[in-house]
Design a protein around this motif. Sequence first.
Motif, PDB file in Angstrom:
ATOM      1  N   ALA A 108       0.824  -1.207   0.000  1.00  0.00           N
ATOM      2  CA  ALA A 108       0.000   0.000   0.000  1.00  0.00           C
ATOM      3  C   ALA A 108       0.859   1.260   0.000  1.00  0.00           C
ATOM      4  CB  ALA A 108      -0.938  -0.006   1.208  1.00  0.00           C
ATOM      5  N   PHE A 109       1.962   1.214   0.717  1.00  0.00           N
ATOM      6  CA  PHE A 109       2.857   2.373   0.774  1.00  0.00           C
ATOM      7  C   PHE A 109       3.456   2.668  -0.599  1.00  0.00           C
ATOM      8  CE2 PHE A 109       7.042   4.324   1.602  1.00  0.00           C
ATOM      9  CZ  PHE A 109       6.647   5.430   2.346  1.00  0.00           C
ATOM     10  N   MET A 110       3.932   1.640  -1.278  1.00  0.00           N
ATOM     11  CA  MET A 110       4.570   1.838  -2.574  1.00  0.00           C
ATOM     12  C   MET A 110       3.590   2.332  -3.630  1.00  0.00           C
ATOM     13  SD  MET A 110       7.868   1.138  -2.517  1.00  0.00           S
ATOM     14  CE  MET A 110       8.396   0.546  -4.118  1.00  0.00           C
ATOM     15  N   ASP A 111       2.320   1.902  -3.519  1.00  0.00           N
ATOM     16  CA  ASP A 111       1.320   2.282  -4.520  1.00  0.00           C
ATOM     17  C   ASP A 111       0.383   3.388  -4.043  1.00  0.00           C
ATOM     18  OD1 ASP A 111       2.399   0.509  -6.284  1.00  0.00           O
ATOM     19  OD2 ASP A 111       0.767  -0.941  -6.233  1.00  0.00           O
ATOM     20  N   SER A 112       0.707   4.016  -2.903  1.00  0.00           N
ATOM     21  CA  SER A 112      -0.061   5.157  -2.378  1.00  0.00           C
ATOM     22  C   SER A 112      -1.541   4.814  -2.200  1.00  0.00           C
ATOM     23  CB  SER A 112       0.097   6.376  -3.302  1.00  0.00           C
ATOM     24  OG  SER A 112       1.445   6.729  -3.441  1.00  0.00           O
ATOM     25  N   VAL A 113      -1.792   3.776  -1.428  1.00  0.00           N
ATOM     26  CA  VAL A 113      -3.158   3.308  -1.169  1.00  0.00           C
ATOM     27  C   VAL A 113      -3.522   3.612   0.284  1.00  0.00           C
ATOM     28  CG1 VAL A 113      -4.675   1.286  -1.111  1.00  0.00           C
ATOM     29  CG2 VAL A 113      -2.912   1.474  -2.881  1.00  0.00           C
ATOM     30  N   PRO A 114      -4.696   4.214   0.550  1.00  0.00           N
ATOM     31  CA  PRO A 114      -5.090   4.512   1.932  1.00  0.00           C
ATOM     32  C   PRO A 114      -5.471   3.228   2.675  1.00  0.00           C
ATOM     33  CG  PRO A 114      -6.878   5.080   0.450  1.00  0.00           C
ATOM     34  CD  PRO A 114      -5.711   4.684  -0.420  1.00  0.00           C
ATOM     35  N   LEU A 115      -4.762   2.942   3.759  1.00  0.00           N
ATOM     36  CA  LEU A 115      -4.940   1.703   4.496  1.00  0.00           C
ATOM     37  C   LEU A 115      -4.794   1.982   5.979  1.00  0.00           C
ATOM     38  CD1 LEU A 115      -5.088  -1.513   3.931  1.00  0.00           C
ATOM     39  CD2 LEU A 115      -2.646  -1.472   4.444  1.00  0.00           C
ATOM     40  N   ILE A 116      -5.692   1.428   6.777  1.00  0.00           N
ATOM     41  CA  ILE A 116      -5.573   1.476   8.233  1.00  0.00           C
ATOM     42  C   ILE A 116      -5.238   0.065   8.701  1.00  0.00           C
ATOM     43  CG2 ILE A 116      -6.704   2.021  10.416  1.00  0.00           C
ATOM     44  CD1 ILE A 116      -6.402   4.439   8.614  1.00  0.00           C
ATOM     45  N   ALA A 117      -4.035  -0.118   9.249  1.00  0.00           N
ATOM     46  CA  ALA A 117      -3.597  -1.418   9.748  1.00  0.00           C
ATOM     47  C   ALA A 117      -3.638  -1.385  11.270  1.00  0.00           C
ATOM     48  CB  ALA A 117      -2.190  -1.734   9.257  1.00  0.00           C
ATOM     49  N   ILE A 118      -4.483  -2.227  11.864  1.00  0.00           N
ATOM     50  CA  ILE A 118      -4.663  -2.279  13.316  1.00  0.00           C
ATOM     51  C   ILE A 118      -4.004  -3.549  13.829  1.00  0.00           C
ATOM     52  CG2 ILE A 118      -6.371  -2.341  15.181  1.00  0.00           C
ATOM     53  CD1 ILE A 118      -8.375  -1.151  13.126  1.00  0.00           C
ATOM     54  N   PRO A 151       4.094  17.252 -28.282  1.00  0.00           N
ATOM     55  CA  PRO A 151       3.824  16.998 -26.865  1.00  0.00           C
ATOM     56  C   PRO A 151       3.322  15.575 -26.619  1.00  0.00           C
ATOM     57  CG  PRO A 151       1.978  18.144 -27.840  1.00  0.00           C
ATOM     58  CD  PRO A 151       3.018  18.034 -28.924  1.00  0.00           C
ATOM     59  N   VAL A 152       3.586  15.076 -25.423  1.00  0.00           N
ATOM     60  CA  VAL A 152       3.070  13.779 -24.976  1.00  0.00           C
ATOM     61  C   VAL A 152       2.487  13.951 -23.583  1.00  0.00           C
ATOM     62  CG1 VAL A 152       3.688  11.434 -24.255  1.00  0.00           C
ATOM     63  CG2 VAL A 152       4.607  12.354 -26.384  1.00  0.00           C
ATOM     64  N   LEU A 153       1.289  13.418 -23.387  1.00  0.00           N
ATOM     65  CA  LEU A 153       0.652  13.369 -22.068  1.00  0.00           C
ATOM     66  C   LEU A 153       1.046  12.053 -21.413  1.00  0.00           C
ATOM     67  CD1 LEU A 153      -1.373  14.325 -19.910  1.00  0.00           C
ATOM     68  CD2 LEU A 153      -3.205  13.375 -21.331  1.00  0.00           C
ATOM     69  N   TYR A 154       1.806  12.146 -20.339  1.00  0.00           N
ATOM     70  CA  TYR A 154       2.372  10.982 -19.646  1.00  0.00           C
ATOM     71  C   TYR A 154       1.724  10.931 -18.263  1.00  0.00           C
ATOM     72  CZ  TYR A 154       6.266   9.182 -16.592  1.00  0.00           C
ATOM     73  OH  TYR A 154       7.033   8.567 -15.638  1.00  0.00           O
ATOM     74  N   PHE A 155       0.800   9.954 -18.050  1.00  0.00           N
ATOM     75  CA  PHE A 155       0.055   9.937 -16.797  1.00  0.00           C
ATOM     76  C   PHE A 155       0.234   8.612 -16.069  1.00  0.00           C
ATOM     77  CE2 PHE A 155      -2.888   8.453 -20.059  1.00  0.00           C
ATOM     78  CZ  PHE A 155      -3.550   7.389 -19.469  1.00  0.00           C
ATOM     79  N   GLY A 156       0.053   8.691 -14.734  1.00  0.00           N
ATOM     80  CA  GLY A 156       0.302   7.515 -13.915  1.00  0.00           C
ATOM     81  C   GLY A 156      -0.771   7.275 -12.871  1.00  0.00           C
ATOM     82  N   GLY A 157      -0.385   6.575 -11.817  1.00  0.00           N
ATOM     83  CA  GLY A 157      -1.330   6.149 -10.797  1.00  0.00           C
ATOM     84  C   GLY A 157      -1.965   7.282 -10.029  1.00  0.00           C
ATOM     85  N   GLY A 158      -1.356   8.471 -10.066  1.00  0.00           N
ATOM     86  CA  GLY A 158      -1.946   9.607  -9.379  1.00  0.00           C
ATOM     87  C   GLY A 158      -3.314   9.976  -9.907  1.00  0.00           C
TER      88      GLY A 158
END
Length: 566
Positions: free
Chosen positions: A101-111, A218-225
């Motif tokens: 989750a950290f590497m892919d920027s995912v919101p996670l609550i680990a208890i 120009p090139v539009l280069y988009f990612g996981g954001g």
Amino acid sequence: MTAQPIKSEPVTQPESMTGAAAVVRALELAGTEYVFGYPGGAIMPVYDALPGSQLKHILVRHEQAAALAADAYARVTGKAGVCMATSGPGATNLVTGIANAFMDSVPLIAITGQTQTAMMGTDAFQEIDTFGITLPIVKHSFLVRDPAEIFNVFAEAFAVATQGRPGPVLIDLPKDVMQASFAVSPQNDHRARSTPWPDLDPALIEQASALIAASRRPVLYFGGGIAISRSEAALRAFHSRTGIPAVATLKGLGGLPTETPDFLGMLGMHGTRAANLAVNESDLLICAGARFDDRATGRLASFAPHAKVIHIDADASEISKLRHADIAIGGDMAKVLDALRPGPLSIAPWREHCAQNKTRWAMRYDAPGKGVFAPALLNELSRRAGDELIMTCDVGQHQMWVAQHCRFSRPQAHLTSAGLGTMGFGIPAGIGALFAEPKSTVITVTGDGSIMMNIHELATIKRYRLPLKILLLDNSQLGMVRQWQELFFEENFSEVDLYDNPDFAEIARAFGLEAFTVDRREEVDGAIDRLLSATGPILAHVRIDPRENVWPLVPPGASNSDMMEA
């Protein structure tokens, strides 16, 4: 990413409650519906407080699967996923999922449960420094020492996990804190407030728009954001009004529908030749929610060598980290893309050039032989599944084939472990995706190496009657490692032969799933029909050629323009 929805109805609390009851109530207040977990000694007070609550607990068979399922649930819904485990091995088993989750920027609550505070530091039974172990792979950590802090801690944890650039947050709960009672006051019922994005700088927007207007290639280069910020509508509107040729990272796939004109496909190590050539020849990169990672850029020094860069990202620390940005714009992705209005562009020859390359280097599906050709199978399966598809993918050759050949209509349709490359992600992710969107067609694509990492979760699928469709591509090899050993290690095939694989269809049936095996190309059409028409869980065991490689391929350390072909 917006903050987790918070319930707004009046709250009536008892005069006192235990820490464990406060944990359950805090999760309810945060809008949590599902908790993925596995009980044990130190976390048992919370499990004692669960019955009768509004929470639905999903019992997995390994804590890693709890974190990965919660991760996928978050990717689909945009809300924070929640996972829970006991101390010691329960907590350490969560670590891979937290890192994912950290590497892919995912919101996670680990208890996690923890030994009693008086015993901490004594090497007590199942004691481990969970706070310290996870420190490099979380946005924030909490070690709760007072039950009266629980409401505030959980409210802050959800806010931290979901706002700005999302990520995982750890909450470590000593057992005695959960068992202790405390007096409830209105202050205990703290609710998180959203932190607004900073206002856009009109001067930067004007400069960026002018630079786009002046560009010719120009090139539009988009990612996981794009997926993280739910900005696909803004991305599509920007692309529609500019017509700029576009490329995506692995995590960006689906930001533009696959069939969009001027979309050239994935760039990078296993990207399309049309995408990599466009970037190499460009005079401007508009980078939206991507971070110039090594799998996308190849040799960084030769990546887009003639291009200026406009870098748009929610996380200012990513801008100019690897590639200097001529114009840096941090903040709300959708607002930035909506604000960019360069006017009519003079790029018709460039668009035509990119379109010709796309046609010239289009993927082919007419492979010789009678065996199953995995790229053709995946392409047809994704097309027949339609817009209701969510495909969760494991890691290996099949992961790249999915990225290259499958049709995606939205970012949430393609869930994969990108940054960490976690084998075993696929099936738990399929579980999480089905709880997020029960009416979607969820397909897990896995390999014979990856499936063995979390095959026990077939029991979870059976328990909850989840209609997960599993496509297992079996080449009796650790395929990606074997390919690299063939190409770059002089065919010294070391520890990649999985000749002794079990009969995966028989294993699935033993868990109570429908299953069948496919060996020949003429069986593929019927296999797709059977997979898509099944109303319950089903596994298709597909045997493929162990010598098949993923093409094209940028060799390690090479420029993206130096692609190897079959």
